[in-house]
Enzyme design. Structure first.
Site, PDB file in Angstrom:
ATOM      1  N   TYR A  30     101.541   1.886  44.682  1.00  0.00           N
ATOM      2  CA  TYR A  30     100.603   1.695  46.044  1.00  0.00           C
ATOM      3  C   TYR A  30     100.826   0.505  45.910  1.00  0.00           C
ATOM      4  O   TYR A  30     101.157   0.386  47.385  1.00  0.00           O
ATOM      5  CB  TYR A  30      98.788   1.864  45.350  1.00  0.00           C
ATOM      6  CG  TYR A  30      98.082   1.667  46.248  1.00  0.00           C
ATOM      7  CD1 TYR A  30      98.374   2.247  48.441  1.00  0.00           C
ATOM      8  CD2 TYR A  30      97.826   0.227  46.454  1.00  0.00           C
ATOM      9  CE1 TYR A  30      97.207   1.668  48.891  1.00  0.00           C
ATOM     10  CE2 TYR A  30      96.742   0.335  47.875  1.00  0.00           C
ATOM     11  CZ  TYR A  30      96.684   0.650  48.909  1.00  0.00           C
ATOM     12  OH  TYR A  30      95.904   0.375  50.172  1.00  0.00           O
ATOM     13  N   SER A 112      90.227  -7.446  54.120  1.00  0.00           N
ATOM     14  CA  SER A 112      91.442  -6.314  54.572  1.00  0.00           C
ATOM     15  C   SER A 112      90.026  -5.683  54.998  1.00  0.00           C
ATOM     16  O   SER A 112      88.871  -5.316  53.746  1.00  0.00           O
ATOM     17  CB  SER A 112      91.930  -5.003  54.023  1.00  0.00           C
ATOM     18  OG  SER A 112      91.653  -4.500  54.205  1.00  0.00           O
ATOM     19  N   GLN A 133      90.278  -8.703  58.588  1.00  0.00           N
ATOM     20  CA  GLN A 133      91.220  -7.610  59.466  1.00  0.00           C
ATOM     21  C   GLN A 133      89.554  -7.063  59.559  1.00  0.00           C
ATOM     22  O   GLN A 133      89.571  -6.167  58.987  1.00  0.00           O
ATOM     23  CB  GLN A 133      92.623  -7.913  58.521  1.00  0.00           C
ATOM     24  CG  GLN A 133      92.712  -6.517  59.248  1.00  0.00           C
ATOM     25  CD  GLN A 133      92.565  -5.118  58.433  1.00  0.00           C
ATOM     26  OE1 GLN A 133      92.700  -5.506  57.041  1.00  0.00           O
ATOM     27  NE2 GLN A 133      92.379  -3.942  59.074  1.00  0.00           N
ATOM     28  N   TYR A 135      90.069  -2.693  60.489  1.00  0.00           N
ATOM     29  CA  TYR A 135      90.259  -1.174  61.391  1.00  0.00           C
ATOM     30  C   TYR A 135      89.331  -1.004  61.962  1.00  0.00           C
ATOM     31  O   TYR A 135      88.214  -0.727  61.457  1.00  0.00           O
ATOM     32  CB  TYR A 135      90.463  -0.435  60.099  1.00  0.00           C
ATOM     33  CG  TYR A 135      91.980  -0.422  59.261  1.00  0.00           C
ATOM     34  CD1 TYR A 135      93.111  -0.416  59.608  1.00  0.00           C
ATOM     35  CD2 TYR A 135      91.625  -0.761  57.764  1.00  0.00           C
ATOM     36  CE1 TYR A 135      94.518  -0.566  59.322  1.00  0.00           C
ATOM     37  CE2 TYR A 135      92.841  -1.350  57.100  1.00  0.00           C
ATOM     38  CZ  TYR A 135      94.025  -1.011  57.473  1.00  0.00           C
ATOM     39  OH  TYR A 135      95.157  -0.860  57.010  1.00  0.00           O
ATOM     40  N   ARG A 170     103.957   8.528  52.626  1.00  0.00           N
ATOM     41  CA  ARG A 170     103.960   7.696  51.650  1.00  0.00           C
ATOM     42  C   ARG A 170     104.052   8.620  49.769  1.00  0.00           C
ATOM     43  O   ARG A 170     102.889   9.240  49.459  1.00  0.00           O
ATOM     44  CB  ARG A 170     103.236   6.427  50.716  1.00  0.00           C
ATOM     45  CG  ARG A 170     102.679   5.303  52.762  1.00  0.00           C
ATOM     46  CD  ARG A 170     101.799   4.426  52.340  1.00  0.00           C
ATOM     47  NE  ARG A 170     101.750   4.254  53.690  1.00  0.00           N
ATOM     48  CZ  ARG A 170     100.226   2.920  53.777  1.00  0.00           C
ATOM     49  NH1 ARG A 170      99.139   3.279  52.886  1.00  0.00           N
ATOM     50  NH2 ARG A 170     100.059   2.393  54.519  1.00  0.00           N
ATOM     51  N   LYS A 257      97.750  -7.309  65.094  1.00  0.00           N
ATOM     52  CA  LYS A 257      98.727  -7.705  63.966  1.00  0.00           C
ATOM     53  C   LYS A 257      99.704  -6.444  64.087  1.00  0.00           C
ATOM     54  O   LYS A 257      98.715  -5.746  63.669  1.00  0.00           O
ATOM     55  CB  LYS A 257      98.142  -7.889  62.703  1.00  0.00           C
ATOM     56  CG  LYS A 257      98.580  -7.440  60.978  1.00  0.00           C
ATOM     57  CD  LYS A 257      97.963  -7.593  59.957  1.00  0.00           C
ATOM     58  CE  LYS A 257      98.888  -7.433  58.907  1.00  0.00           C
ATOM     59  NZ  LYS A 257      98.703  -5.442  58.278  1.00  0.00           N
ATOM     60  N   HIS A 281     103.812  -3.789  59.011  1.00  0.00           N
ATOM     61  CA  HIS A 281     102.848  -3.143  57.594  1.00  0.00           C
ATOM     62  C   HIS A 281     103.800  -3.267  56.200  1.00  0.00           C
ATOM     63  O   HIS A 281     102.896  -2.253  55.135  1.00  0.00           O
ATOM     64  CB  HIS A 281     102.086  -1.851  58.007  1.00  0.00           C
ATOM     65  CG  HIS A 281     101.073  -2.082  57.199  1.00  0.00           C
ATOM     66  ND1 HIS A 281      99.586  -2.327  58.605  1.00  0.00           N
ATOM     67  CD2 HIS A 281     100.187  -1.635  55.984  1.00  0.00           C
ATOM     68  CE1 HIS A 281      99.108  -1.429  57.800  1.00  0.00           C
ATOM     69  NE2 HIS A 281      99.186  -1.598  56.480  1.00  0.00           N
ATOM     70  N   ARG A 284     105.282  -0.156  55.452  1.00  0.00           N
ATOM     71  CA  ARG A 284     104.545   1.247  55.027  1.00  0.00           C
ATOM     72  C   ARG A 284     104.356   2.430  56.001  1.00  0.00           C
ATOM     73  O   ARG A 284     103.352   3.480  55.914  1.00  0.00           O
ATOM     74  CB  ARG A 284     103.039   0.704  54.325  1.00  0.00           C
ATOM     75  CG  ARG A 284     103.031  -0.027  53.615  1.00  0.00           C
ATOM     76  CD  ARG A 284     102.237  -1.259  53.227  1.00  0.00           C
ATOM     77  NE  ARG A 284     100.944  -0.270  52.022  1.00  0.00           N
ATOM     78  CZ  ARG A 284     101.424   0.104  50.499  1.00  0.00           C
ATOM     79  NH1 ARG A 284     102.012  -0.221  49.860  1.00  0.00           N
ATOM     80  NH2 ARG A 284     100.080   0.443  50.354  1.00  0.00           N
TER      81      ARG A 284
END
Ligand SMILES: Cc1cc2nc3c(=O)[nH]c(=O)nc-3n(C[C@H](O)[C@H](O)[C@H](O)COP(=O)(O)O)c2cc1C
Length: 383
Positions: A30, A112, A133, A135, A170, A257, A281, A284
């Site tokens: 990860y 985050s 940060q 989301y 991923r 960002k 990122h 990713r």
């Protein structure tokens, strides 16, 4: 803060190797992976290294000072700790370890939304200096609640992320069935048995959770599945309509960002944002995308005078920080480097990694006769 590093691990690469041996494969996968075939991930590191800077050996040198003023605060170094989700899965208590190290070294730590420590706890550790940060949540009331919590915790800077309109593809995460807590397949159980330090620390600190989101996660959905939680809780695609009310609401500095093109940088300026982080990122999200350092080539000359331009993705050393600043970034962030440090060395990992980077950058600046960070661009060898 005294610089301290264990001479057994003098580079981020050494920390990565150690981390790989110390944490279960699903957690390392990860952290370490990019998306699809990892092309963008590899370009990030490779193309930063193509940047060359020149020394002025015969000039008078009065000493190099890497302190950097950013958004009204003088930081001790021109780099900070980028937001990383699920930190506690990679090493228990890692957000707290990194926040404390960042505070002691006077560099920014960014929490985050989907990390494993709360806004309030991190604010306490950093005496209100950590950044947050966000989301963008699907529900406006959740957005407001998180923003109000960040304001009450005195976060000086709020970062909005625009490069996750959809979760990156991923393969490592798909293979390991990444979940919180990790799905107990035989393969994952065997990986945990092989990593007693990680297992004991995890038992000690308890199951990692998305603590910031716990009050808002829809009923009937637990946090076992990262993808489902992300899809149902966060809006994904950001746009002008979503950014505007946040600009009105947030009194501190606001940063976007994930900028990778001039058009998005233009929008950030138009909406009155204070800064942008040119970033992909850490490779990713879009394997067919440009490296972050290449995106900077088009963005910095046009926007440097209009907005604070920062960069992350691919930085692994002091020379990389110098290269990125020479290319025109005012500040840099690193994600994986710090997580490798903590996964490798636990509690000592934050201080260790920051010490390596500071020592390496100091050496570069002394070597090339660069007295201040703003002067690094004068050392760029243009191609
Ligand atoms: C394991 C991992 C998790 C991440 N989680 C987040 C996140 O929750 N929010 C965010 O804005 N960026 C996240 N990122 C991206 C980082 O903030 C940063 O952009 C990236 O790590 C920089 O690249 P580098 O790892 O090469 O330094 C994550 C990166 C990694 C490696």
């Amino acid at each position: 803060m005294e610089l301290q590093y264990n001479p057994k691990y003098p580079s981020v690469d050494d920390l990565r190797e150690k981390a790989k041996k110390r944490i279960p494969g699903f957690a390392f996968g990860y952290l370490d992976g990019g998306c699809n075939e990892d092309v963008n991930l590899m370009k990030n590191t490779a193309e930063i290294r193509d940047v060359e800077i020149k020394p002025f050996y015969l000039r008078k040198h009065l000493g190099s000072d890497m302190r950097t003023k950013l958004f009204g605060h003088v930081y001790d170094a021109p780099f900070g700790i980028a937001p990383v989700g699920l930190q506690g899965l990679m090493w228990p208590n890692s957000p707290e370890i990194l926040a404390k190290a960042a505070f002691e070294h006077n560099i920014p730590f960014v929490l985050s939304t989907v990390s494993t420590s709360s806004i309030e706890r991190i604010s306490e550790i950093t005496e209100g200096k950590a950044w947050f940060q966000l989301y963008h949540p699907t529900e406006d009331n959740i957005r407001d609640a998180l923003i109000n919590r960040a304001a009450e915790a005195q976060c000086p800077v709020l970062i909005l992320v625009c490069d996750v309109p959809t979760l990156g593809y991923r393969p490592r995460e798909i293979r390991s069935g990444l979940a919180m807590p990790p799905r107990m397949s035989l393969k994952n159980i065997l990986q945990i048995f092989g990593k007693p330090n990680w297992a004991l620390q995890t038992l000690h600190y308890g199951r990692p959770q998305f603590v910031n989101m716990l009050p808002y996660i829809p009923k009937g959905l637990n946090i076992r599945n990262l993808g489902k939680v992300m899809d149902s809780t966060f809006a994904g695609r950001l746009n002008e309509e979503k950014i505007k009310p946040i600009r009105d609401m947030w009194k501190g500095k606001l940063v976007l960002k994930g900028i990778a093109c001039e058009e998005d940088a233009e929008m950030a300026v138009r909406l009155g944002l204070d800064g942008i982080i040119v970033s992909n990122h850490g490779g990713r999200q879009l394997d067919a995308g440009q490296s972050s350092i290449k995106s900077m080539e088009a963005i910095t000359p046009k926007f440097k005078e209009k907005i604070t331009v920062m960069m992350d993705s691919g930085i692994r050393s002091g020379p990389d920080i110098a290269r990125t600043l020479a290319k025109g970034a005012e500040f840099t962030f690193l994600g994986r480097a710090f997580m490798y440090g903590v996964a490798a060395l636990g509690k000592a990992g934050g201080n260790h990694t920051i010490s390596i980077l500071k020592t390496q950058l100091q050496q570069v600046m002394d070597q090339i006769c660069c007295e201040k960070v703003e002067d690094l661009s004068k050392h760029l060898i243009s191609k």
